[in-house]
Design a protein around this motif. Structure first.
Motif, PDB file in Angstrom:
ATOM      1  N   ILE A   1      -7.245  -4.512  -0.095  1.00 22.90           N
ATOM      2  CA  ILE A   1      -6.139  -3.633  -0.480  1.00 22.90           C
ATOM      3  C   ILE A   1      -6.641  -2.599  -1.495  1.00 22.90           C
ATOM      4  N   PRO A   2      -7.122  -1.439  -1.032  1.00 22.81           N
ATOM      5  CA  PRO A   2      -7.476  -0.365  -1.960  1.00 22.81           C
ATOM      6  C   PRO A   2      -6.187   0.244  -2.530  1.00 22.81           C
ATOM      7  N   VAL A   3      -6.283   0.820  -3.722  1.00 24.39           N
ATOM      8  CA  VAL A   3      -5.108   1.379  -4.399  1.00 24.39           C
ATOM      9  C   VAL A   3      -5.324   2.863  -4.673  1.00 24.39           C
ATOM     10  N   ASP A   4      -4.435   3.692  -4.133  1.00 19.87           N
ATOM     11  CA  ASP A   4      -4.523   5.147  -4.327  1.00 19.87           C
ATOM     12  C   ASP A   4      -3.837   5.525  -5.641  1.00 19.87           C
ATOM     13  N   ILE A   5      -4.504   5.225  -6.751  1.00 18.35           N
ATOM     14  CA  ILE A   5      -3.922   5.458  -8.077  1.00 18.35           C
ATOM     15  C   ILE A   5      -3.603   6.933  -8.293  1.00 18.35           C
ATOM     16  N   ALA A   6      -2.400   7.194  -8.814  1.00 24.24           N
ATOM     17  CA  ALA A   6      -1.943   8.538  -9.198  1.00 24.24           C
ATOM     18  C   ALA A   6      -1.826   9.495  -8.010  1.00 24.24           C
ATOM     19  N   GLY A   7      -1.988   8.950  -6.790  1.00 21.99           N
ATOM     20  CA  GLY A   7      -1.867   9.793  -5.603  1.00 21.99           C
ATOM     21  C   GLY A   7      -3.181  10.329  -5.095  1.00 21.99           C
ATOM     22  N   ILE A   8      -4.300   9.799  -5.607  1.00 19.33           N
ATOM     23  CA  ILE A   8      -5.630  10.216  -5.151  1.00 19.33           C
ATOM     24  C   ILE A   8      -6.127   9.195  -4.133  1.00 19.33           C
ATOM     25  N   ILE A   9      -6.396   9.658  -2.926  1.00 18.47           N
ATOM     26  CA  ILE A   9      -6.804   8.777  -1.833  1.00 18.47           C
ATOM     27  C   ILE A   9      -8.188   8.193  -2.098  1.00 18.47           C
ATOM     28  N   CYS A  10      -8.327   6.897  -1.901  1.00 17.39           N
ATOM     29  CA  CYS A  10      -9.615   6.225  -2.063  1.00 17.39           C
ATOM     30  C   CYS A  10     -10.622   6.696  -1.010  1.00 17.39           C
ATOM     31  N   ASP A  11     -11.868   6.304  -1.207  1.00 19.06           N
ATOM     32  CA  ASP A  11     -12.931   6.655  -0.260  1.00 19.06           C
ATOM     33  C   ASP A  11     -12.931   5.631   0.877  1.00 19.06           C
ATOM     34  N   TYR A  12     -12.054   5.862   1.858  1.00 19.26           N
ATOM     35  CA  TYR A  12     -11.924   4.905   2.949  1.00 19.26           C
ATOM     36  C   TYR A  12     -13.147   4.907   3.862  1.00 19.26           C
ATOM     37  N   ASP A  13     -13.855   6.026   3.937  1.00 21.42           N
ATOM     38  CA  ASP A  13     -15.094   6.035   4.719  1.00 21.42           C
ATOM     39  C   ASP A  13     -16.067   4.996   4.171  1.00 21.42           C
ATOM     40  N   LYS A  14     -16.198   4.973   2.850  1.00 19.89           N
ATOM     41  CA  LYS A  14     -17.111   4.016   2.215  1.00 19.89           C
ATOM     42  C   LYS A  14     -16.615   2.580   2.417  1.00 19.89           C
ATOM     43  N   ILE A  15     -15.310   2.390   2.316  1.00 20.76           N
ATOM     44  CA  ILE A  15     -14.739   1.055   2.509  1.00 20.76           C
ATOM     45  C   ILE A  15     -15.007   0.553   3.925  1.00 20.76           C
TER      46      ILE A  15
END
Length: 401
Positions: free
Chosen positions: A124-138
């Protein structure tokens, strides 16, 4: 001048639509909820979406949909609100918390990879403050760990790997590499709570990516069962002539969205792009207004991303937690409401009881220790923004003497 932290931006149009819903004679899940689901899916560039009464419900029902339970491990960030983690406890799975990176609020991806075991089923990655996580890396990590994954049911077998379920509560409308939040993770959960960018008063939505072998209509149907007692027909369907009879297919849950709530969301959807634009205007004013102080803010846009502008996080460089807390008090005395995002989960009693210790999460503690969140909402006037900047500056300078 009084500046509240995050009141909802409600206009006469939302009031009119809610009134129309009330007068329609249809208050619970019905045509307005279904239309909001359709609009959310289109906006997020996916085929389907399901609405419920909170983002928390969306995340928990997704874990249940996936068959996650005792013996399974789910990984999320230590630097988040409790909902990202509590849903793991609700389904009886083992919660694993990861520290954030020293240079961002995202999970430390090296630590994430090292934490994966044969029991890991969901991240469960968390997009803190509305900034999308690096899903490519995940996903690169997930692929490298594919051999460890052992599916426990047919849905898990369809993925054949660890499933990525974004806590996108903050990131509705954010973009990374040209893709909208809601279309990057396998499942993405949004919050439409009163303090969020887009509100339905209380509410949430879940989107999911199309995958070979996945029947999107069946997934939607399962969400409807999970969110409405396992009842085979919703109230709207039962109103059709002769269609009263239904079945309870399992002992499920009650967390559906109502048409009264959806009515607010439908108007907010019409206004949403302008709301996002205004949030970024305010962020720019904060950046320019505070540039001469020894502080720095979270960066909300770059070459390959643009956030939803949900929170204005500011770090008081080199200052202590005591200094930060005194800043909050002094600004409150000047009628400027602020906040802190977030007190890391291992600092809370519930997570201490689970065995987590903040000493194991130095980066999360460092990010928390001198962070202050400024008001950021679309009811703010330019005069109020200027007052926040002036008050912040004066309070900082007075305390730093």
């Amino acid at each position: 001048m009084k500046v509240p932290f995050s009141p909802p931006d409600i206009t006469d149009e939302e009031v009119k639509e809610v009134t129309a819903a009330l007068r329609s004679g249809w208050l619970t899940t019905g045509p307005r909820t279904k239309e909001l689901e359709r609009q959310i899916a289109a906006y997020c560039q996916v085929d389907k979406a399901a609405c419920m009464n909170s983002s928390t419900a969306c995340m928990e029902m997704t874990l249940r949909l996936l068959g996650i339970g005792p013996g399974d491990e789910v990984i999320t960030s230590a630097y988040t609100y409790t909902a990202s983690a509590s849903v793991v406890c609700h389904v009886g799975a083992v919660l694993k918390l990861i520290d954030i990176s020293p240079d961002s609020l995202e999970m430390d991806y090296d630590q994430l990879e090292a934490a994966i075991t044969e029991r890991t089923k969901v991240i469960i990655p968390v997009d803190i403050a509305g900034i999308i996580c690096d899903y490519d890396k995940i996903y690169e990590i997930v692929e490298r760990k594919r051999s460890l994954f052992h599916p426990a049911n047919e849905l898990q077998k369809t993925y054949g790997r660890i499933i990525v379920m974004a806590d996108a509560s903050h990131s509705f409308g954010a973009v990374r590499n040209g893709k909208k939040s809601g279309s990057l993770a396998d499942y993405s959960s949004f919050s439409f709570h009163a303090v969020k960018n887009l509100t339905t008063a209380e509410g949430g939505g879940i989107t999911w990516r199309s995958v070979d072998g996945l029947d999107n209509e069946e997934i939607y149907h399962q969400y409807m069962l999970l969110s409405l007692h396992g009842q085979s027909k919703d109230a709207l369907t039962k109103t059709q002539l002769g269609a009263w009879e239904y079945d309870i297919v399992d002992t499920y849950y009650k967390c559906n969205m109502t048409d009264v709530h959806a009515a607010i969301g439908l108007v907010q959807m019409k206004r949403y792009e302008s709301l996002l634009h205004r949030r970024h205007e305010i962020l720019k004013q904060y950046e320019e207004g505070l540039q001469n102080l020894p502080v720095h803010g979270l960066k909300h846009s770059g070459e390959d991303y643009r956030s939803s502008g949900h929170l204005a996080l500011i770090w008081l460089d080199g200052k202590t937690t005591e200094f930060r807390n005194r800043m909050i008090m002094k600004m409150a005395e000047q009628d400027v409401a602020t906040n802190v995002h977030y007190k890391p989960l291992p600092m809370h009693t519930a997570y201490k009881k689970l065995g987590f210790d903040i000493q194991d999460y130095p980066n999360a503690y460092a990010a928390y220790s001198n962070e202050i969140t400024l008001p950021l909402h679309t009811c703010l006037s330019d005069e109020q923004v200027a007052y926040v900047i002036r008050t912040f500056t004066e309070c900082y300078q007075e305390l730093a003497r």
